[in-house]
Write a protein that holds these residues in place. Structure first.
Motif, PDB file in Angstrom:
ATOM      1  N   GLY A 103      59.189  96.687  87.201  1.00  0.00           N
ATOM      2  CA  GLY A 103      58.527  97.373  86.101  1.00  0.00           C
ATOM      3  C   GLY A 103      59.565  98.031  85.213  1.00  0.00           C
ATOM      4  N   SER A 104      59.236  98.222  83.966  1.00  0.00           N
ATOM      5  CA  SER A 104      60.173  98.892  83.067  1.00  0.00           C
ATOM      6  C   SER A 104      59.392  99.632  81.985  1.00  0.00           C
ATOM      7  CB  SER A 104      61.148  97.897  82.442  1.00  0.00           C
ATOM      8  OG  SER A 104      60.459  96.841  81.807  1.00  0.00           O
ATOM      9  N   ILE A 105      59.952 100.748  81.587  1.00  0.00           N
ATOM     10  CA  ILE A 105      59.358 101.564  80.529  1.00  0.00           C
ATOM     11  C   ILE A 105      60.355 101.636  79.382  1.00  0.00           C
ATOM     12  CG2 ILE A 105      58.366 103.789  79.921  1.00  0.00           C
ATOM     13  CD1 ILE A 105      56.816 102.298  82.102  1.00  0.00           C
ATOM     14  N   THR A 106      59.922 101.191  78.208  1.00  0.00           N
ATOM     15  CA  THR A 106      60.801 101.195  77.050  1.00  0.00           C
ATOM     16  C   THR A 106      59.980 101.563  75.814  1.00  0.00           C
ATOM     17  OG1 THR A 106      62.457  99.893  75.827  1.00  0.00           O
ATOM     18  CG2 THR A 106      60.508  98.711  76.632  1.00  0.00           C
ATOM     19  N   PHE A 107      60.502 101.270  74.643  1.00  0.00           N
ATOM     20  CA  PHE A 107      59.805 101.616  73.405  1.00  0.00           C
ATOM     21  C   PHE A 107      59.690 100.382  72.517  1.00  0.00           C
ATOM     22  CE2 PHE A 107      64.298 102.221  72.812  1.00  0.00           C
ATOM     23  CZ  PHE A 107      64.562 101.624  71.583  1.00  0.00           C
ATOM     24  N   ASP A 116      50.571  96.893 101.099  1.00  0.00           N
ATOM     25  CA  ASP A 116      51.725  96.372 101.836  1.00  0.00           C
ATOM     26  C   ASP A 116      53.063  96.841 101.271  1.00  0.00           C
ATOM     27  OD1 ASP A 116      50.079  94.870 103.550  1.00  0.00           O
ATOM     28  OD2 ASP A 116      49.918  93.276 102.043  1.00  0.00           O
ATOM     29  N   THR A 117      53.043  97.634 100.216  1.00  0.00           N
ATOM     30  CA  THR A 117      54.292  98.105  99.604  1.00  0.00           C
ATOM     31  C   THR A 117      55.089  98.952 100.593  1.00  0.00           C
ATOM     32  OG1 THR A 117      53.364  98.086  97.372  1.00  0.00           O
ATOM     33  CG2 THR A 117      55.277  99.503  97.761  1.00  0.00           C
ATOM     34  N   SER A 118      56.381  98.607 100.735  1.00  0.00           N
ATOM     35  CA  SER A 118      57.255  99.338 101.663  1.00  0.00           C
ATOM     36  C   SER A 118      58.304 100.176 100.940  1.00  0.00           C
ATOM     37  CB  SER A 118      57.978  98.352 102.599  1.00  0.00           C
ATOM     38  OG  SER A 118      57.062  97.606 103.359  1.00  0.00           O
ATOM     39  N   PHE A 119      58.791  99.664  99.793  1.00  0.00           N
ATOM     40  CA  PHE A 119      59.863 100.362  99.084  1.00  0.00           C
ATOM     41  C   PHE A 119      59.549 100.442  97.589  1.00  0.00           C
ATOM     42  CE2 PHE A 119      61.829  98.243 102.711  1.00  0.00           C
ATOM     43  CZ  PHE A 119      62.472  99.306 103.339  1.00  0.00           C
ATOM     44  N   GLU A 169      58.518 104.005 101.246  1.00  0.00           N
ATOM     45  CA  GLU A 169      59.677 104.851 100.930  1.00  0.00           C
ATOM     46  C   GLU A 169      59.886 104.850  99.422  1.00  0.00           C
ATOM     47  OE1 GLU A 169      64.490 104.580 101.478  1.00  0.00           O
ATOM     48  OE2 GLU A 169      63.234 104.017 103.205  1.00  0.00           O
ATOM     49  N   VAL A 170      59.807 106.025  98.805  1.00  0.00           N
ATOM     50  CA  VAL A 170      59.968 106.153  97.352  1.00  0.00           C
ATOM     51  C   VAL A 170      61.264 106.907  97.070  1.00  0.00           C
ATOM     52  CG1 VAL A 170      58.961 106.959  95.192  1.00  0.00           C
ATOM     53  CG2 VAL A 170      57.466 106.183  97.049  1.00  0.00           C
ATOM     54  N   SER A 171      62.134 106.311  96.281  1.00  0.00           N
ATOM     55  CA  SER A 171      63.413 106.956  95.976  1.00  0.00           C
ATOM     56  C   SER A 171      63.674 106.902  94.478  1.00  0.00           C
ATOM     57  CB  SER A 171      64.556 106.270  96.726  1.00  0.00           C
ATOM     58  OG  SER A 171      64.627 104.897  96.397  1.00  0.00           O
ATOM     59  N   VAL A 172      64.540 107.802  94.016  1.00  0.00           N
ATOM     60  CA  VAL A 172      64.887 107.860  92.606  1.00  0.00           C
ATOM     61  C   VAL A 172      66.402 107.807  92.459  1.00  0.00           C
ATOM     62  CG1 VAL A 172      64.872 110.389  92.555  1.00  0.00           C
ATOM     63  CG2 VAL A 172      64.543 109.105  90.432  1.00  0.00           C
ATOM     64  N   TYR A 224      63.802 103.588  79.571  1.00  0.00           N
ATOM     65  CA  TYR A 224      63.679 104.915  80.180  1.00  0.00           C
ATOM     66  C   TYR A 224      63.670 104.800  81.702  1.00  0.00           C
ATOM     67  CZ  TYR A 224      62.053 106.083  75.459  1.00  0.00           C
ATOM     68  OH  TYR A 224      61.952 106.238  74.102  1.00  0.00           O
ATOM     69  N   TYR A 225      62.958 103.790  82.204  1.00  0.00           N
ATOM     70  CA  TYR A 225      62.875 103.595  83.651  1.00  0.00           C
ATOM     71  C   TYR A 225      62.893 102.113  83.996  1.00  0.00           C
ATOM     72  CZ  TYR A 225      61.358 108.471  84.279  1.00  0.00           C
ATOM     73  OH  TYR A 225      61.295 109.842  84.297  1.00  0.00           O
ATOM     74  N   PHE A 226      63.564 101.786  85.089  1.00  0.00           N
ATOM     75  CA  PHE A 226      63.366 100.535  85.809  1.00  0.00           C
ATOM     76  C   PHE A 226      62.661 100.897  87.104  1.00  0.00           C
ATOM     77  CE2 PHE A 226      67.361  98.811  83.674  1.00  0.00           C
ATOM     78  CZ  PHE A 226      66.655  97.969  82.829  1.00  0.00           C
ATOM     79  N   ILE A 227      61.678 100.116  87.490  1.00  0.00           N
ATOM     80  CA  ILE A 227      60.917 100.404  88.709  1.00  0.00           C
ATOM     81  C   ILE A 227      60.899  99.151  89.569  1.00  0.00           C
ATOM     82  CG2 ILE A 227      58.676 101.091  89.650  1.00  0.00           C
ATOM     83  CD1 ILE A 227      58.206 102.306  86.728  1.00  0.00           C
ATOM     84  N   SER A 228      61.341  99.283  90.801  1.00  0.00           N
ATOM     85  CA  SER A 228      61.374  98.166  91.739  1.00  0.00           C
ATOM     86  C   SER A 228      60.356  98.414  92.843  1.00  0.00           C
ATOM     87  CB  SER A 228      62.778  98.024  92.339  1.00  0.00           C
ATOM     88  OG  SER A 228      62.792  97.069  93.369  1.00  0.00           O
ATOM     89  N   VAL A 229      59.495  97.430  93.092  1.00  0.00           N
ATOM     90  CA  VAL A 229      58.470  97.543  94.135  1.00  0.00           C
ATOM     91  C   VAL A 229      58.610  96.356  95.081  1.00  0.00           C
ATOM     92  CG1 VAL A 229      55.995  97.577  94.628  1.00  0.00           C
ATOM     93  CG2 VAL A 229      56.889  98.795  92.633  1.00  0.00           C
ATOM     94  N   GLU A 230      58.774  96.658  96.379  1.00  0.00           N
ATOM     95  CA  GLU A 230      58.917  95.600  97.392  1.00  0.00           C
ATOM     96  C   GLU A 230      57.972  95.890  98.551  1.00  0.00           C
ATOM     97  OE1 GLU A 230      63.105  94.380  98.210  1.00  0.00           O
ATOM     98  OE2 GLU A 230      63.579  96.140  96.973  1.00  0.00           O
TER      99      GLU A 230
END
Length: 557
Positions: A455-459, A506-509, A539-542, A551-557
């Protein structure tokens, strides 16, 4: 007949035409996300050839012009549109090989070879793009009876324009936006610029060169702009191109240059050997080079003098020099037989660069959205990694093709993993197994990367009516796996909503990477909101990425 001079001037004119109109082409991009825009990429790609063509004499052959153009464009190719453009002109190099002049039949064959090469390079060709425009222009040329070169090329330009006008009928997204294909428009500008010379003998002027007056000469910068040891012994930067003779050997020439200096880069194709070396005596390099052929594009610079001049002008100009040319960013290193694997990644932002280096990446090429590196930028990074096999992670869909062109140029084995996002590149590195073979690692790393949701957040960089969304410039865009998901007014709300949308039981990370303009406190707030909505054991980390544009990259596994 088309002489070498006419072809040289025609390609220079075509380059000027796209350079003059690059902003117009950029604005045709339908996708609202800021990216490496088509006009900029195409103008920089053919612009790389323009510099070398301007050095060729009037009595040059069409073979020499075509091979120089193909070689320079291949190395200077940026973005998918730039690579496709370079492959189209590669056809000229193949069709005009060993020819002094060219006729209409030769030009037609050149177009056919270029179109075939471009289609073969694209895994899933999309009609309604630059490929269609070039193909239909070529088909028009093939349908012509015997004719003169000017009439033929006029027909090529007319057919390309008709094809361009029809691109909205082939791609609904273009029709809805009320625009034609950007890459197709770019190649029409180039072909039209060439026609001006072929038909009327007039080179279209480069309007930018008239408007822009450089404040200083930054021809050898990079690390040499600051901090050079005054006792340095290899103080001369020497660059030249050797037009190969029968006895030419890039390997022998490289070995000699390495024996007398450092920062050696030697790259060859069928016709030339391009060399770069830092040494104490440029004469030795040149004396050896002439044994392999005659030299052109010779440049010798005193790096210590440049350093003194730049430092005297202050830190602002030093930064400008460093940013203007990455020629010295990577130093050539010969393959070490004891080093089986190495890695090159493309990323922008101090945090991301450090992240990849911590994961074992040897060389990081600065680039990404809005900053597509050239094939030569990536090649230099590969040549600086002394491994038998170098894995390349483009981390952007618009950089993959440019990276793939390095496979035939590098003097070591190159494996390009088609990572389309930063999270995919990170996951690929996490799945590397030093005990596995290159082939097994390529499969494992690629499979792991493709399993990552990004996922990504931009303009929004421009107003657009895209995929059912009426978008205004400046709107916050939420992208899921490179597709627009929704728009928002708040960056924080968009990040939380998108992450929640991407997660399942089922999301782990979940990894949240924040970029420029986002504070650590703001990122932690997003992280805490995501944790409230995440599965219990996820597990959620920043992480701090400092990346521009996003603004953000979001990785979901």
């Amino acid at each position: 007949m088309i002489t070498g001079k006419i072809l040289r001037d025609a390609i220079i004119s075509g380059a000027n035409a796209i350079i003059n109109n690059k902003t117009t082409v950029d604005e045709l991009n339908v996708f609202p996300v800021p990216d490496g825009d088509t006009g900029t990429n195409m103008s920089m790609t053919i612009g790389a050839a323009k510099k070398e063509l301007a050095l060729l004499p009037d009595d040059c052959t069409v073979d020499k012009v075509a091979s120089t153009t193909a070689s320079c464009m291949l190395r200077g190719a940026r973005g998918n549109s730039g690579v496709i453009s370079s492959l189209l002109f590669r056809g000229f190099s193949k069709a005009l090989k060993d020819k002094n002049t060219a006729d209409a039949k030769d030009l037609t064959e050149a177009l056919r070879k270029g179109v075939d090469s471009a289609y073969k390079a694209v895994m899933k060709p999309t009609e309604g793009t630059i490929l269609t425009v070039a193909r239909e222009a070529c088909e028009k040329a093939e349908s012509m009876d015997e004719t003169d070169e000017a009439t033929l090329w006029q027909a090529v330009v007319d057919a390309a324009q008709l094809s361009l006008n029809n691109t909205p009928e082939l791609l609904p997204v273009l029709k809805k936006a009320g625009v034609v294909d950007a890459g197709g428009q770019g190649i029409v500008y180039i072909f039209s610029g060439m026609l001006s010379v072929i038909k009327d003998g007039v080179i279209i002027e480069n309007e930018e060169s008239v408007k822009t007056v450089p404040t200083t000469d930054f021809s050898a910068k990079g690390v040499y702009a600051k901090g050079i040891d005054p006792e340095i012994t290899n103080g001369y930067c020497t660059e030249f191109i050797v037009n190969k003779n029968e006895k030419a050997s890039a390997e022998r020439l490289r070995a000699f240059l390495e024996s007398i200096g450092e920062s050696v880069v030697v790259v060859e194709d069928e016709e030339i050997i391009k060399c770069h070396v830092h040494s104490a005596d440029p004469g030795k390099a040149l004396s050896e080079a002439v044994k392999h052929g005659y030299m052109t594009s010779l440049k010798i610079e005193n790096m210590l003098e440049q350093m003194a001049e730049l430092e005297a002008k202050g830190e602002g100009l030093e930064k400008q020099a460093n940013d203007a040319d990455s020629d010295s960013e990577f130093k050539y290193l010969a393959v070490d037989e004891n080093t089986p694997f190495g890695f090159v990644a493309v990323a922008a932002g101090e945090g991301l660069v450090n992240m990849f280096k911590d994961l074992g990446v040897n060389a990081v090429v600065t680039g990404g959205q809005t900053m597509n590196p050239s094939t030569e930028d990536i090649l230099r990074a590969i040549q600086s990694v002394p491994a038998k096999t170098v894995f390349v992670l483009p981390n952007n869909k618009n950089i993959i093709m440019a990276a793939e062109q390095t496979i035939s140029l590098a003097d070591r084995n190159v494996v390009v993993l088609p990572t389309r996002t930063i999270p995919q590149g990170i996951t690929a590195m996490l799945n590397f197994d030093p005990d596995a073979s290159a082939q097994d690692n390529a499969v494992t790393m690629d499979m792991a990367a493709q399993g990552v949701q990004t996922g990504s957040i931009t303009f929004a960089a421009r107003n657009s009516d895209f995929e059912g969304h009426k978008i205004k410039r400046g709107d916050i865009l939420a992208m899921e796996n490179s597709k627009l998901s929704f728009t928002e007014k708040s960056v924080e709300k968009a990040a939380v909503k998108l992450t929640r949308q991407m997660m399942n039981r089922d999301t782990s990370f979940v990894t949240i990477i924040y970029g420029e303009g986002i504070t650590a406190e703001e990122a932690e707030t997003v992280c805490e909101e995501v944790k409230k909505r995440a599965p219990k054991n996820a597990e959620v980390s920043v992480l701090e990425g400092n990346q521009p544009v996003y603004y953000y990259f979001i990785s979901v596994e």
